[in-house]
Write a protein that holds these residues in place. Structure first.
Motif, short mmCIF file in Angstrom:
data_model
loop_
_atom_site.label_atom_id
_atom_site.label_comp_id
_atom_site.label_asym_id
_atom_site.label_seq_id
_atom_site.Cartn_x
_atom_site.Cartn_y
_atom_site.Cartn_z
N ASP A 114 1.00 -1.28 0.27
CA ASP A 114 -0.03 -0.33 0.09
C ASP A 114 0.77 1.29 0.14
O ASP A 114 0.33 2.42 -0.52
N PHE A 115 1.93 1.03 0.57
CA PHE A 115 2.27 2.18 0.98
C PHE A 115 3.88 1.77 0.49
O PHE A 115 4.71 0.75 1.55
N TYR A 116 5.72 2.35 -0.05
CA TYR A 116 6.63 1.90 0.65
C TYR A 116 7.51 3.53 0.43
O TYR A 116 6.96 4.08 -0.46
N MET A 117 8.45 3.10 1.35
CA MET A 117 9.20 4.79 1.28
C MET A 117 10.85 3.99 1.28
O MET A 117 10.88 3.02 1.74
N GLN A 136 7.36 4.53 -11.39
CA GLN A 136 7.32 3.26 -11.93
C GLN A 136 6.60 2.19 -11.00
O GLN A 136 5.70 1.22 -11.83
N LEU A 137 6.96 1.68 -10.17
CA LEU A 137 6.41 0.72 -9.19
C LEU A 137 4.42 1.08 -8.99
O LEU A 137 4.08 0.00 -9.18
N LYS A 138 4.81 2.99 -9.02
CA LYS A 138 3.42 2.87 -9.26
C LYS A 138 2.04 2.66 -9.88
O LYS A 138 1.62 1.63 -10.26
N GLN A 139 2.87 2.79 -11.09
CA GLN A 139 2.37 3.10 -12.10
C GLN A 139 1.80 1.24 -12.02
O GLN A 139 0.99 0.32 -13.45
N GLU A 140 3.30 0.34 -12.07
CA GLU A 140 3.07 -1.16 -12.82
C GLU A 140 2.42 -1.50 -11.15
O GLU A 140 1.80 -3.07 -11.86
N GLY A 141 1.61 -1.07 -10.78
CA GLY A 141 0.57 -1.91 -9.61
C GLY A 141 0.93 -2.45 -8.48
O GLY A 141 0.55 -2.99 -7.73
N LEU A 142 2.69 -2.49 -8.15
CA LEU A 142 3.01 -3.17 -7.70
C LEU A 142 2.88 -2.39 -5.63
O LEU A 142 3.62 -2.86 -4.78
N ILE A 143 3.34 -1.39 -6.11
CA ILE A 143 2.53 -0.57 -4.99
C ILE A 143 1.53 0.79 -4.79
O ILE A 143 0.84 1.19 -6.10
N ARG A 144 0.44 1.25 -4.43
CA ARG A 144 -0.27 1.85 -4.16
C ARG A 144 0.35 3.62 -4.38
O ARG A 144 0.03 4.68 -5.13
N ALA A 145 0.74 4.20 -3.35
CA ALA A 145 1.61 5.31 -3.51
C ALA A 145 2.72 5.01 -2.57
O ALA A 145 3.97 4.18 -1.78
N TYR A 146 3.93 6.08 -2.30
CA TYR A 146 4.90 5.94 -2.04
C TYR A 146 5.52 8.18 -1.04
O TYR A 146 4.86 8.23 -1.49
N GLY A 147 6.52 7.31 0.18
CA GLY A 147 6.92 8.12 0.31
C GLY A 147 8.85 8.26 0.90
O GLY A 147 9.40 7.55 0.37
N ILE A 148 9.08 9.37 2.15
CA ILE A 148 10.15 8.62 2.12
C ILE A 148 10.04 8.80 4.68
O ILE A 148 9.52 9.16 4.43
#
Length: 304
Positions: A114-117, A136-148
């Motif tokens: 769901d979330f990748y940091m 790219q990971l978001k576009q591929e559907g491997l993650i829904r959102a990202y942050g740091i």
């Protein structure tokens, strides 16, 4: 338990997040803690590939495999580690991020996060490359959102300017008020959620605080000497004699930039104390100002 929107995403997370780093390697015990958190309304679990060199993700994955749909799952990346030698080095490259997410998904027994940091970061990093990897990971559907996950103001500002991050995890507590000076208002204005970690300060801001000071802060903590910590804790106990941890969590959750407070637990006793407070009630203005007067308005010096 109240749930708040994560940045501009369509993800809603509980106002408390269970940080999984302290779960240990006993699957049965870890499962008890996670199940209790879920039963109490917590829906957000936070882990990282580096925790126990992948073992933590394996434990979490096994514990949640039958209830994945109930959970907002977060992991972190950037530390290129070797499971055999127990060594690692910083690697925010696109290649490492793309390979690491596949490894994390396998250990967590899921097909998406769901979330990748990014688990750290400096101003010298190839920031645009890192952002491209997450996008790219978001576009591929491997993650829904990202942050740091970072406490460096200069790094955070670059991600605000260059990326579409939905959240920043940072250390924030009554004893570490550094984010108040230059980050919280900026992130709130840009609709980026703050996930506040360390709000109980290694157990110092709990009912066992005096013992934790002796165990973990004999030399003090940030701008506080050992004696100042003892004095402050006794004063806090007069404001919240029943539950200092509730006071500490409600303080950070009072700021509108903070979406969730992240806490760790290695036992059911610890998680029960943390969750027992009435966190849905905001602190009164009088108590909030009293706490600000009792504590120090720290500022970032070395971590820029």
């Amino acid at each position: 338990m109240k749930r708040n929107k994560l940045g501009k995403s369509d993800i809603y997370i509980s106002q408390l997040t269970l940080g999984c780093m302290s779960l240990g390697t006993d699957l049965k015990k870890a499962t008890y803690i996670i199940d209790y958190a879920l039963d109490q309304g917590i829906n957000h679990l936070d882990t990282a590939d580096l925790y126990d060199f992948g073992k933590n993700e394996e434990i979490v994955g096994e514990a949640i495999k039958e209830k994945r749909d109930q959970i907002v799952l977060t992991s972190k990346v950037g530390n290129h580690f070797n499971q055999q030698t127990k060594t690692w080095f910083w690697d925010p490259s696109k290649q490492h991020i793309h390979q690491s997410v596949k490894n994390s998904l396998q250990r967590l027994q899921t097909d998406y996060l769901d979330f990748y940091m990014l688990h750290g970061g400096t101003i010298e990093d190839p920031i645009d490359e890192t952002i491209e990897a997450f996008e790219q990971l978001k576009q591929e559907g491997l993650i829904r959102a990202y942050g740091i996950s970072s406490i460096r103001p200069n790094v955070i500002r670059e991600y605000i300017k260059r990326s579409s991050i939905d959240g920043v995890m940072m250390q924030y507590s009554l004893l570490d008020r550094r984010p108040e000076e230059e980050l919280l208002d900026l992130l709130y204005k840009n609709e980026i959620s703050v996930l506040a970690r360390g709000s109980l300060v290694k157990g110092i801001l709990t009912s066992d605080g005096l013992n934790q000071i002796e165990a973990k802060a004999k030399g003090g903590y940030l701008d506080y000497s050992h004696d100042e910590l003892n004095t402050l804790l006794k004063k806090l106990a007069t404001i919240a004699p029943a539950n200092v941890s509730e006071l500490a969590l409600r303080y950070v959750l009072t700021n509108p930039a903070v979406t969730s407070a992240v806490f760790g637990a290695s036992s059911l006793t610890q998680i029960k104390e943390t969750i027992s407070g009435k966190l849905e009630h905001k602190l009164s203005d009088d108590v909030f100002e009293q706490l600000k007067l009792l504590t120090k308005a720290n500022s970032y010096q070395t971590h820029r």
